[in-house]
Design an enzyme around this catalytic site. Structure first.
Site, short mmCIF file in Angstrom:
data_model
loop_
_atom_site.label_atom_id
_atom_site.label_comp_id
_atom_site.label_asym_id
_atom_site.label_seq_id
_atom_site.Cartn_x
_atom_site.Cartn_y
_atom_site.Cartn_z
N HIS A 1 -12.59 28.40 20.25
CA HIS A 1 -12.90 28.89 18.91
C HIS A 1 -13.15 27.72 17.96
CE1 HIS A 1 -10.82 32.42 20.59
NE2 HIS A 1 -11.58 33.12 19.76
N ASP B 1 -19.52 34.71 25.35
CA ASP B 1 -18.47 34.77 24.35
C ASP B 1 -19.16 34.58 22.99
OD1 ASP B 1 -15.99 34.92 23.14
OD2 ASP B 1 -15.05 33.40 24.38
#
Length: 341
Positions: free
Chosen positions: A184, A254
């Site tokens: 992230h 993702d």
């Protein structure tokens, strides 16, 4: 007219006029919900219906990350707290059948929560195999630290979801367990030799290669492709995910907006499509970024469209559930895990 090859988030609890127009014109294949989109059951159900109406498709997939533990978009006071994967792992060490039963029951109850709201896809199970020294982003989400155990519990989770009429998304293929950074925030690089990756990380995914959908890992495997993370690596997608692991279902990236990826949103989107992902996932609900993703993703066609259609066709009607009995049995099994720990 086929949908466009991306899954989109949205900003809030209901659609803005701009979002509604954008979805109508861009026709995303599906949608994904986060905590910012959730208030109460009636609101979520209405939002799900609104999303499908915006693209004129009553079957458009609506996804959510509802694992239990740290990753649970639906929670109190309207929805129960579910255990993280490590609880099933601990119970499996005491009694493998009990561990599998608990994992299956938890997923079955989660599926019941989701389907009541109209949500048809859960981004679960994980087949990541963590190692000592890895970043905690996987941590207690994992089902164990050996591939056979991880695959067995992941299969039980998949069975629970299927019994509840909800489709699974296998993640994070071909493995996020060794990453020493949270993707992230920045790009992780794994320097492990191919033979060891094959024996551990990739081995956990092979028994699950029949699942209808999977999500990539934003992780560089330097021995296989030193330049690109799996999400944008044709080498990893072709040789590892499709050939070595044998996954032939719908492959989604993702989140394209995560900091692990380099370049503009448009550049990232083009790289994901060029590498061989079927669908681009965009999560943060920022409309300017959503427009870039839509501009740079094609309509679903050819093999990608066939995989998308096959994935949705894999969903089955839910089986009967005695929710109170299932909850009671799950709590008793979790109690055994805590005592054993």
């Amino acid at each position: 007219m086929p949908p466009r090859a991306f899954i989109s988030g949205l900003a809030g609890l209901s659609l803005s006029d701009d979002e509604r127009g954008f979805f109508r014109d861009s026709r995303p294949w599906g949608f994904i919900l986060f905590k910012r989109n959730v208030d109460n059951p009636a609101q979520v159900k209405a939002l799900v219906e609104e999303l499908r109406e915006s693209v004129g498709s009553p079957d458009a997939p609506v996804l959510i990350d509802q694992e239990g533990g740290r990753v649970q978009r639906l929670g109190p006071p309207h929805w129960p707290v579910y255990p993280p994967g490590a609880v099933f792992s601990s119970l499996y060490q005491i009694d493998p059948e009990a561990g599998l039963t608990a994992a299956r029951l938890s997923a079955r109850l989660i599926a019941d929560d989701l389907l009541t709201l109209g949500i048809t896809v859960d981004c679960l199970p994980l087949a990541d195999v963590p190692v000592a020294g890895a970043d905690a982003v996987i941590g207690d989400r994992a089902y164990g630290n050996t591939p056979d155990k991880v695959a067995a519990i992941a299969r039980a989770v998949t069975e629970g979801l299927a019994q509840g009429g909800v489709l699974p998304v296998l993640k994070h293929i071909p493995g996020h367990g060794r990453a020493t950074a949270d993707s992230h925030h920045r790009l992780p690089t794994v320097d492990t030799a191919p033979a060891e990756l094959d024996r551990t990380d990739f081995a956990a995914f092979r028994p699950l290669a029949d699942l209808p959908m999977a999500m990539t890992a934003h992780v560089v495997f330097s021995a296989l492709d030193p330049a690109q993370p799996a999400t944008t690596s044709a080498t990893i997608i072709d040789r590892v995910i499709r050939e070595s692991i044998g996954f032939q279902g719908l492959l989604m990236s993702d989140d394209v907006s995560m900091n692990a990826l380099a370049g503009s949103i448009a550049e990232r989107t083009r790289a994901i499509v060029a590498a061989g992902c079927d669908v681009v996932l965009h999560c943060n609900g920022k409309l300017d970024e959503m427009r870039q993703v839509a501009t740079d993703t094609p309509e679903l066609q050819g093999r990608a469209l066939a995989r998308a259609e096959a994935a949705l066709a894999a969903r089955r009607p839910p089986q009967p559930l005695d929710r109170a009995a299932a909850r009671s049995e799950l709590e008793a099994l979790i109690g055994r895990a805590r005592v054993g720990a």
